[in-house]
Design a protein around this motif. Structure first.
Motif, PDB file in Angstrom:
ATOM      1  N   LEU A  74     -55.874   3.212 -15.147  1.00 41.48           N
ATOM      2  CA  LEU A  74     -56.666   2.212 -14.430  1.00 41.48           C
ATOM      3  C   LEU A  74     -57.222   1.158 -15.394  1.00 41.48           C
ATOM      4  O   LEU A  74     -57.236  -0.039 -15.090  1.00 41.48           O
ATOM      5  N   ALA A  75     -57.708   1.617 -16.536  1.00 42.89           N
ATOM      6  CA  ALA A  75     -58.255   0.672 -17.510  1.00 42.89           C
ATOM      7  C   ALA A  75     -57.173  -0.247 -18.060  1.00 42.89           C
ATOM      8  O   ALA A  75     -57.392  -1.450 -18.244  1.00 42.89           O
ATOM      9  N   GLN A  76     -56.004   0.314 -18.323  1.00 41.82           N
ATOM     10  CA  GLN A  76     -54.906  -0.490 -18.855  1.00 41.82           C
ATOM     11  C   GLN A  76     -54.494  -1.580 -17.870  1.00 41.82           C
ATOM     12  O   GLN A  76     -54.054  -2.662 -18.282  1.00 41.82           O
ATOM     13  N   ALA A  77     -54.637  -1.308 -16.569  1.00 40.90           N
ATOM     14  CA  ALA A  77     -54.237  -2.295 -15.558  1.00 40.90           C
ATOM     15  C   ALA A  77     -55.256  -3.408 -15.379  1.00 40.90           C
ATOM     16  O   ALA A  77     -54.940  -4.436 -14.758  1.00 40.90           O
ATOM     17  N   LEU A  78     -56.468  -3.231 -15.899  1.00 40.44           N
ATOM     18  CA  LEU A  78     -57.488  -4.268 -15.736  1.00 40.44           C
ATOM     19  C   LEU A  78     -57.198  -5.459 -16.646  1.00 40.44           C
ATOM     20  O   LEU A  78     -56.753  -5.287 -17.794  1.00 40.44           O
ATOM     21  N   PRO A  79     -57.443  -6.691 -16.172  1.00 38.29           N
ATOM     22  CA  PRO A  79     -57.311  -7.844 -17.072  1.00 38.29           C
ATOM     23  C   PRO A  79     -58.415  -7.812 -18.137  1.00 38.29           C
ATOM     24  O   PRO A  79     -59.558  -7.463 -17.847  1.00 38.29           O
ATOM     25  N   GLY A  80     -58.059  -8.179 -19.329  1.00 38.65           N
ATOM     26  CA  GLY A  80     -59.027  -8.161 -20.425  1.00 38.65           C
ATOM     27  C   GLY A  80     -59.038  -6.877 -21.217  1.00 38.65           C
ATOM     28  O   GLY A  80     -59.892  -6.695 -22.094  1.00 38.65           O
ATOM     29  N   VAL A  81     -58.091  -5.962 -20.924  1.00 37.79           N
ATOM     30  CA  VAL A  81     -57.971  -4.709 -21.675  1.00 37.79           C
ATOM     31  C   VAL A  81     -56.652  -4.738 -22.437  1.00 37.79           C
ATOM     32  O   VAL A  81     -55.585  -4.917 -21.843  1.00 37.79           O
ATOM     33  N   ARG A  82     -56.734  -4.562 -23.743  1.00 42.30           N
ATOM     34  CA  ARG A  82     -55.528  -4.577 -24.566  1.00 42.30           C
ATOM     35  C   ARG A  82     -54.855  -3.221 -24.611  1.00 42.30           C
ATOM     36  O   ARG A  82     -53.630  -3.115 -24.558  1.00 42.30           O
ATOM     37  N   ILE A 109     -60.916   2.556 -25.239  1.00 46.34           N
ATOM     38  CA  ILE A 109     -60.421   1.312 -24.653  1.00 46.34           C
ATOM     39  C   ILE A 109     -60.637   0.183 -25.655  1.00 46.34           C
ATOM     40  O   ILE A 109     -61.760  -0.029 -26.129  1.00 46.34           O
ATOM     41  N   GLU A 110     -59.582  -0.516 -25.980  1.00 44.19           N
ATOM     42  CA  GLU A 110     -59.641  -1.693 -26.851  1.00 44.19           C
ATOM     43  C   GLU A 110     -59.553  -2.938 -25.980  1.00 44.19           C
ATOM     44  O   GLU A 110     -58.617  -3.093 -25.190  1.00 44.19           O
ATOM     45  N   LEU A 111     -60.545  -3.811 -26.124  1.00 35.58           N
ATOM     46  CA  LEU A 111     -60.642  -4.993 -25.275  1.00 35.58           C
ATOM     47  C   LEU A 111     -59.892  -6.165 -25.880  1.00 35.58           C
ATOM     48  O   LEU A 111     -59.698  -6.240 -27.104  1.00 35.58           O
ATOM     49  N   ALA A 112     -59.498  -7.078 -25.023  1.00 35.28           N
ATOM     50  CA  ALA A 112     -58.845  -8.303 -25.482  1.00 35.28           C
ATOM     51  C   ALA A 112     -59.874  -9.217 -26.132  1.00 35.28           C
ATOM     52  O   ALA A 112     -61.062  -9.209 -25.782  1.00 35.28           O
ATOM     53  N   ALA A 113     -59.414 -10.014 -27.083  1.00 33.77           N
ATOM     54  CA  ALA A 113     -60.331 -10.913 -27.775  1.00 33.77           C
ATOM     55  C   ALA A 113     -60.829 -12.019 -26.857  1.00 33.77           C
ATOM     56  O   ALA A 113     -61.995 -12.424 -26.925  1.00 33.77           O
ATOM     57  N   MET A 114     -59.978 -12.517 -25.999  1.00 32.11           N
ATOM     58  CA  MET A 114     -60.334 -13.579 -25.064  1.00 32.11           C
ATOM     59  C   MET A 114     -60.562 -12.985 -23.679  1.00 32.11           C
ATOM     60  O   MET A 114     -59.729 -12.232 -23.182  1.00 32.11           O
ATOM     61  N   ALA A 115     -61.697 -13.297 -23.068  1.00 36.00           N
ATOM     62  CA  ALA A 115     -62.054 -12.833 -21.724  1.00 36.00           C
ATOM     63  C   ALA A 115     -61.930 -11.326 -21.602  1.00 36.00           C
ATOM     64  O   ALA A 115     -61.134 -10.808 -20.803  1.00 36.00           O
ATOM     65  N   PRO A 116     -62.689 -10.554 -22.374  1.00 39.79           N
ATOM     66  CA  PRO A 116     -62.578  -9.097 -22.295  1.00 39.79           C
ATOM     67  C   PRO A 116     -63.138  -8.563 -20.979  1.00 39.79           C
ATOM     68  O   PRO A 116     -63.994  -9.184 -20.341  1.00 39.79           O
ATOM     69  N   ALA A 117     -62.654  -7.411 -20.589  1.00 40.24           N
ATOM     70  CA  ALA A 117     -63.164  -6.753 -19.390  1.00 40.24           C
ATOM     71  C   ALA A 117     -64.595  -6.275 -19.632  1.00 40.24           C
ATOM     72  O   ALA A 117     -65.006  -6.029 -20.764  1.00 40.24           O
ATOM     73  N   LEU A 129     -64.859  -1.908 -15.104  1.00 42.56           N
ATOM     74  CA  LEU A 129     -64.268  -0.595 -15.322  1.00 42.56           C
ATOM     75  C   LEU A 129     -64.966   0.466 -14.471  1.00 42.56           C
ATOM     76  O   LEU A 129     -64.315   1.363 -13.901  1.00 42.56           O
ATOM     77  N   THR A 130     -66.282   0.388 -14.371  1.00 44.50           N
ATOM     78  CA  THR A 130     -67.017   1.349 -13.555  1.00 44.50           C
ATOM     79  C   THR A 130     -66.595   1.254 -12.091  1.00 44.50           C
ATOM     80  O   THR A 130     -66.418   2.278 -11.403  1.00 44.50           O
ATOM     81  N   ALA A 131     -66.429   0.019 -11.594  1.00 45.45           N
ATOM     82  CA  ALA A 131     -66.007  -0.157 -10.195  1.00 45.45           C
ATOM     83  C   ALA A 131     -64.623   0.440  -9.955  1.00 45.45           C
ATOM     84  O   ALA A 131     -64.379   1.081  -8.918  1.00 45.45           O
ATOM     85  N   ALA A 132     -63.698   0.268 -10.899  1.00 41.94           N
ATOM     86  CA  ALA A 132     -62.348   0.815 -10.738  1.00 41.94           C
ATOM     87  C   ALA A 132     -62.368   2.338 -10.744  1.00 41.94           C
ATOM     88  O   ALA A 132     -61.657   2.989  -9.949  1.00 41.94           O
ATOM     89  N   LEU A 133     -63.187   2.941 -11.599  1.00 43.44           N
ATOM     90  CA  LEU A 133     -63.260   4.404 -11.661  1.00 43.44           C
ATOM     91  C   LEU A 133     -63.927   4.980 -10.409  1.00 43.44           C
ATOM     92  O   LEU A 133     -63.511   6.030  -9.892  1.00 43.44           O
ATOM     93  N   GLU A 134     -64.959   4.310  -9.922  1.00 43.69           N
ATOM     94  CA  GLU A 134     -65.617   4.791  -8.705  1.00 43.69           C
ATOM     95  C   GLU A 134     -64.689   4.672  -7.502  1.00 43.69           C
ATOM     96  O   GLU A 134     -64.681   5.550  -6.628  1.00 43.69           O
ATOM     97  N   ALA A 135     -63.900   3.593  -7.462  1.00 46.09           N
ATOM     98  CA  ALA A 135     -62.960   3.445  -6.339  1.00 46.09           C
ATOM     99  C   ALA A 135     -61.914   4.551  -6.350  1.00 46.09           C
ATOM    100  O   ALA A 135     -61.444   4.994  -5.280  1.00 46.09           O
ATOM    101  N   ALA A 136     -61.530   5.033  -7.537  1.00 47.01           N
ATOM    102  CA  ALA A 136     -60.551   6.116  -7.639  1.00 47.01           C
ATOM    103  C   ALA A 136     -61.189   7.490  -7.523  1.00 47.01           C
ATOM    104  O   ALA A 136     -60.472   8.506  -7.485  1.00 47.01           O
ATOM    105  N   GLY A 137     -62.521   7.551  -7.483  1.00 49.70           N
ATOM    106  CA  GLY A 137     -63.212   8.828  -7.356  1.00 49.70           C
ATOM    107  C   GLY A 137     -63.202   9.662  -8.616  1.00 49.70           C
ATOM    108  O   GLY A 137     -63.288  10.892  -8.538  1.00 49.70           O
ATOM    109  N   ILE A 138     -63.114   9.033  -9.761  1.00 47.67           N
ATOM    110  CA  ILE A 138     -63.083   9.766 -11.036  1.00 47.67           C
ATOM    111  C   ILE A 138     -64.507   9.883 -11.565  1.00 47.67           C
ATOM    112  O   ILE A 138     -65.187   8.864 -11.769  1.00 47.67           O
TER     113      ILE A 138
END
Length: 301
Positions: free
Chosen positions: A86-94, A129-137, A142-151
């Motif tokens: 889930l984190a890898q799929a977010l924009p701003g995550v390297r 999680i390693e963030l992107a240098a430009m516009a990091p997540a 990330l919390t919203a994505a994990l809560e939506a997946a019930g993790i």
């Protein structure tokens, strides 16, 4: 009357108006060299602490950590792998990488020992999680994505640690600058005292110069040049011993950068500090001597 066939003797080099006094100069040279040595060590140590703090800030600001909480009826390893996806799929995550139980147990080993933990002991797993240098997540994304997946997870964006590192780095820099200012002030006071003592010891020479028309500025410049040379020599000696100690710490001691120990590694900045130390020592000595002698001359005449 026969003429002397020998050529006339060449005129000798004129003696300095303020000849060196080794009896008084040696103790002053030693004190000045020690002060320069301490100043160089303080500057090199501050640069090392500065470098370490910058490295910590770079690591903390570009990363987040997700702690996967062990819950009955759930597979913690599967939750960690899903959270990494889930984190890898977010924009701003390297990059997002799930940790294993063995890695989590290795982190707990300093507190719980190295004999192995019970297999049924619930151990939280980490996702790095390693963030992107430009516009990091952000942590909220990330919390919203994990809560939506019930993790069941906790997100740490290292903000608390970043603030602590910033405060520590700022304090270290202020302490280093304060220490350098104190050492410079002590050196200036020692040189001023020595210049006044030298002026008193050469009172007859100073009176003779004043009688033939020498101005106070000319007399002060004589002392200024003399103490400038002494400061340069003491600065070279102090910088050399600081260089030797830095080499000993770097290559003769235990491993570097363990915990909060600053890294001693030679770079262009280290060379600049050691190169400028004699020049600054000479300038401080010259200015202190000139001000002290000029003040005494004004009070006398």
């Amino acid at each position: 009357m026969t003429e002397d066939p020998r050529p006339p003797a060449a005129p000798g080099k004129p003696a300095p108006l303020l000849p060196a006094d080794s009896g008084r100069d040696r103790p002053l040279f030693a004190v000045a060299a020690i002060l320069v040595f301490l100043a160089c060590l303080a500057a090199l140590g501050a640069r090392g602490a500065w470098t370490v703090a910058d490295g910590w800030m770079a690591d903390l600001s570009g990363r987040m950590t997700v702690q996967i909480l062990p819950v009955d009826g759930r597979d913690t390893g599967a939750d960690a792998a899903e959270a990494a996806g889930l984190a890898q799929a977010l924009p701003g995550v390297r990059r997002a990488e799930a940790g294993t139980r063995a890695e989590a147990e290795a982190l707990l080993e300093p507190w719980l020992g190295g004999d192995g933990l019970p297999a049924d002991l619930p151990v939280p797993l980490l996702v790095d999680i390693e963030l992107a240098a430009m516009a990091p997540a952000t942590a909220a994304d990330l919390t919203a994505a994990l809560e939506a997946a019930g993790i069941p997870a906790r997100v740490d964006d290292h903000a608390r640690w970043s603030e602590a590192v910033v405060r520590t780095a700022r304090l270290a820099r202020l302490m280093a600058l304060g220490l350098l200012a104190l050492i410079a002030g002590a050196a200036a006071a020692v040189i001023a005292f020595a210049a006044r003592a030298s002026l008193a010891a050469r009172q007859s020479v100073v009176d003779a110069l004043h009688l033939v028309g020498a101005q106070d500025g000319y007399i002060a410049r004589l002392f200024e040049r003399r103490f400038f040379v002494l400061g340069i020599r003491a600065g070279i000696a102090g910088a050399f011993f600081a260089f030797a100690i830095a080499l000993l710490v770097t290559y003769g001691g235990p491993g570097q950068s363990e915990g909060f120990i600053p890294v001693w590694s030679f770079s262009l900045w280290d060379g600049a500090v050691l190169f400028l130390a004699p020049v600054l020592a000479g300038l401080i000595a010259a200015l202190s001597a000139r001000l002290a002698v000029a003040s005494d001359l004004r009070a006398r005449w």
